[in-house]
Design a protein around this motif. Structure first.
Motif, short mmCIF file in Angstrom:
data_model
loop_
_atom_site.label_atom_id
_atom_site.label_comp_id
_atom_site.label_asym_id
_atom_site.label_seq_id
_atom_site.Cartn_x
_atom_site.Cartn_y
_atom_site.Cartn_z
N CYS A 68 -1.09 2.21 3.78
CA CYS A 68 -0.87 0.83 3.92
C CYS A 68 -2.19 0.15 3.46
O CYS A 68 -3.03 0.84 3.76
CB CYS A 68 -0.02 0.28 4.84
SG CYS A 68 -0.92 0.51 6.42
N GLY A 69 -1.96 -1.07 2.87
CA GLY A 69 -3.51 -1.77 2.41
C GLY A 69 -3.30 -3.40 3.02
O GLY A 69 -1.90 -3.88 2.81
N VAL A 70 -4.24 -3.89 3.36
CA VAL A 70 -4.13 -5.25 3.88
C VAL A 70 -3.72 -6.00 2.54
O VAL A 70 -4.22 -5.92 1.58
CB VAL A 70 -5.66 -5.57 4.48
CG1 VAL A 70 -6.70 -5.61 3.55
CG2 VAL A 70 -5.29 -7.12 5.26
N MET A 71 -3.24 -7.14 2.88
CA MET A 71 -2.88 -7.88 1.94
C MET A 71 -3.44 -9.38 2.41
O MET A 71 -3.45 -9.95 3.26
CB MET A 71 -1.35 -8.65 2.07
CG MET A 71 -0.19 -7.22 1.80
SD MET A 71 1.48 -7.24 2.37
CE MET A 71 2.06 -8.44 1.32
N ARG A 72 -4.37 -9.80 1.44
CA ARG A 72 -5.19 -10.91 1.42
C ARG A 72 -4.73 -12.06 0.50
O ARG A 72 -4.46 -11.61 -0.91
CB ARG A 72 -6.71 -10.65 1.20
CG ARG A 72 -7.28 -9.88 2.39
CD ARG A 72 -7.47 -10.67 3.73
NE ARG A 72 -8.32 -9.94 4.82
CZ ARG A 72 -8.50 -10.27 5.95
NH1 ARG A 72 -8.31 -11.48 6.35
NH2 ARG A 72 -9.38 -9.58 6.84
N ALA A 80 3.47 -3.87 7.50
CA ALA A 80 3.28 -3.53 8.90
C ALA A 80 2.23 -4.74 9.23
O ALA A 80 1.89 -5.51 8.44
CB ALA A 80 2.33 -2.34 9.12
N HIS A 81 2.21 -4.94 10.70
CA HIS A 81 1.24 -6.21 10.99
C HIS A 81 0.33 -5.40 12.11
O HIS A 81 0.65 -5.07 12.91
CB HIS A 81 2.21 -7.21 11.68
CG HIS A 81 3.00 -8.00 10.58
ND1 HIS A 81 2.63 -9.25 9.71
CD2 HIS A 81 3.92 -7.69 9.89
CE1 HIS A 81 3.15 -9.41 9.13
NE2 HIS A 81 4.23 -8.73 8.96
N PHE A 128 3.12 -1.55 2.60
CA PHE A 128 3.01 0.27 2.40
C PHE A 128 3.36 0.48 1.03
O PHE A 128 3.86 -0.06 0.34
CB PHE A 128 4.16 0.79 3.43
CG PHE A 128 3.80 1.50 4.68
CD1 PHE A 128 2.95 2.45 4.73
CD2 PHE A 128 3.67 0.47 5.58
CE1 PHE A 128 2.87 2.85 5.88
CE2 PHE A 128 3.18 0.95 7.20
CZ PHE A 128 2.87 2.04 7.01
N TRP A 129 2.66 1.65 0.62
CA TRP A 129 2.83 2.13 -0.58
C TRP A 129 3.21 3.58 -0.32
O TRP A 129 2.68 4.21 0.44
CB TRP A 129 1.49 2.18 -1.49
CG TRP A 129 0.92 0.70 -1.90
CD1 TRP A 129 0.60 -0.40 -0.99
CD2 TRP A 129 0.75 0.43 -3.29
NE1 TRP A 129 0.26 -1.27 -1.80
CE2 TRP A 129 0.46 -1.14 -3.06
CE3 TRP A 129 1.02 0.85 -4.53
CZ2 TRP A 129 0.03 -1.92 -4.25
CZ3 TRP A 129 0.79 0.15 -5.70
CH2 TRP A 129 0.43 -1.27 -5.52
N MET A 130 4.17 4.23 -1.38
CA MET A 130 4.56 5.49 -1.35
C MET A 130 4.75 6.15 -2.45
O MET A 130 4.81 5.56 -3.82
CB MET A 130 5.95 5.67 -0.41
CG MET A 130 6.37 6.87 -0.03
SD MET A 130 7.65 6.87 1.15
CE MET A 130 8.98 6.13 0.15
N ARG A 131 4.80 7.50 -2.42
CA ARG A 131 5.00 8.33 -3.83
C ARG A 131 5.72 9.73 -3.21
O ARG A 131 5.48 10.02 -1.95
CB ARG A 131 3.91 8.48 -4.61
CG ARG A 131 3.08 9.57 -3.94
CD ARG A 131 2.03 10.25 -4.90
NE ARG A 131 2.68 11.32 -5.64
CZ ARG A 131 2.02 12.27 -6.42
NH1 ARG A 131 0.71 11.90 -6.44
NH2 ARG A 131 2.61 13.12 -7.15
#
Length: 193
Positions: free
Chosen positions: A134-138, A169-170, A188-191
């Motif tokens: 997962c990566g932060v969303m700004r 997620a938070h 979240f990102w997935m493969r």
């Protein structure tokens, strides 16, 4: 630079350096994290406790200049259960790539790819068929966004990852320009592996 996979005692020995790297690298955009060593030690304890955990370390001589971590997503069930609720994804089938941190002066040499390669190979060896991070969303207009900031999304997509719709997620942490912790959404990102 040399990239090494660390597990067991070698992983344990590297965690204080990983804590230092997290504080240094995540202080920059987009995390803007005002880190704390005591928190970092508590957070990284889960890597000591998981037999399936991995740390991939980038070394310049004896100095750890980058690290990427991973472990089964189920080991983070308390943190991510709400994000995955209703997604239809069995958390037990997913390997989780947590942080990838690399000092700015060491970037541009393929280390980011090696970090993913090693964690993906580790997940396959353990029998996982999916891998996520997962990566932060700004917001694009965030006041601390540096001029010319580049998104990592093209890199992630190039490796076959895609965002999971609605799986966010938070977490709360203190930004470098704030007095108190605030909630941050992380996509979240997935493969498939």
């Amino acid at each position: 630079m040399e990239v090494r996979v660390l597990t067991g005692a070698a992983l344990d020995a590297a965690l204080d350096d990983v804590a230092r790297l997290r504080i240094t690298v995540f202080r920059d955009w987009p995390y803007l994290y005002d880190g704390d060593v005591d928190y970092e030690r508590r957070y990284l304890q889960v890597y000591r406790e998981s037999a399936a955990a991995i740390v991939v370390g980038a070394h310049d001589g004896d100095r750890l200049v980058g690290a990427a971590t991973g472990m089964p997503l189920a080991d983070h069930a308390d943190d991510f259960a709400a994000a995955f609720a209703g997604s239809g994804i069995d958390m037990g089938s997913v390997f989780y790539c947590a942080e990838s941190v690399l000092l700015a002066e060491c970037r541009g040499h393929g280390i980011g790819h090696r970090f993913f390669d090693e964690r993906e190979a580790h997940a396959r060896r353990l029998g996982y068929d999916r891998i996520a991070f997962c990566g932060v969303m700004r917001p694009g207009d965030h006041p601390l966004r540096p001029e010319g900031a580049r998104s990592l999304e093209p890199f992630w997509r190039g490796r076959g990852y895609a965002p999971l719709p609605g799986v966010v997620a938070h977490f709360s942490w203190k930004d470098i320009d704030q007095e108190a912790e605030t909630d941050k959404p992380l996509q979240f990102w997935m493969r498939e592996l």
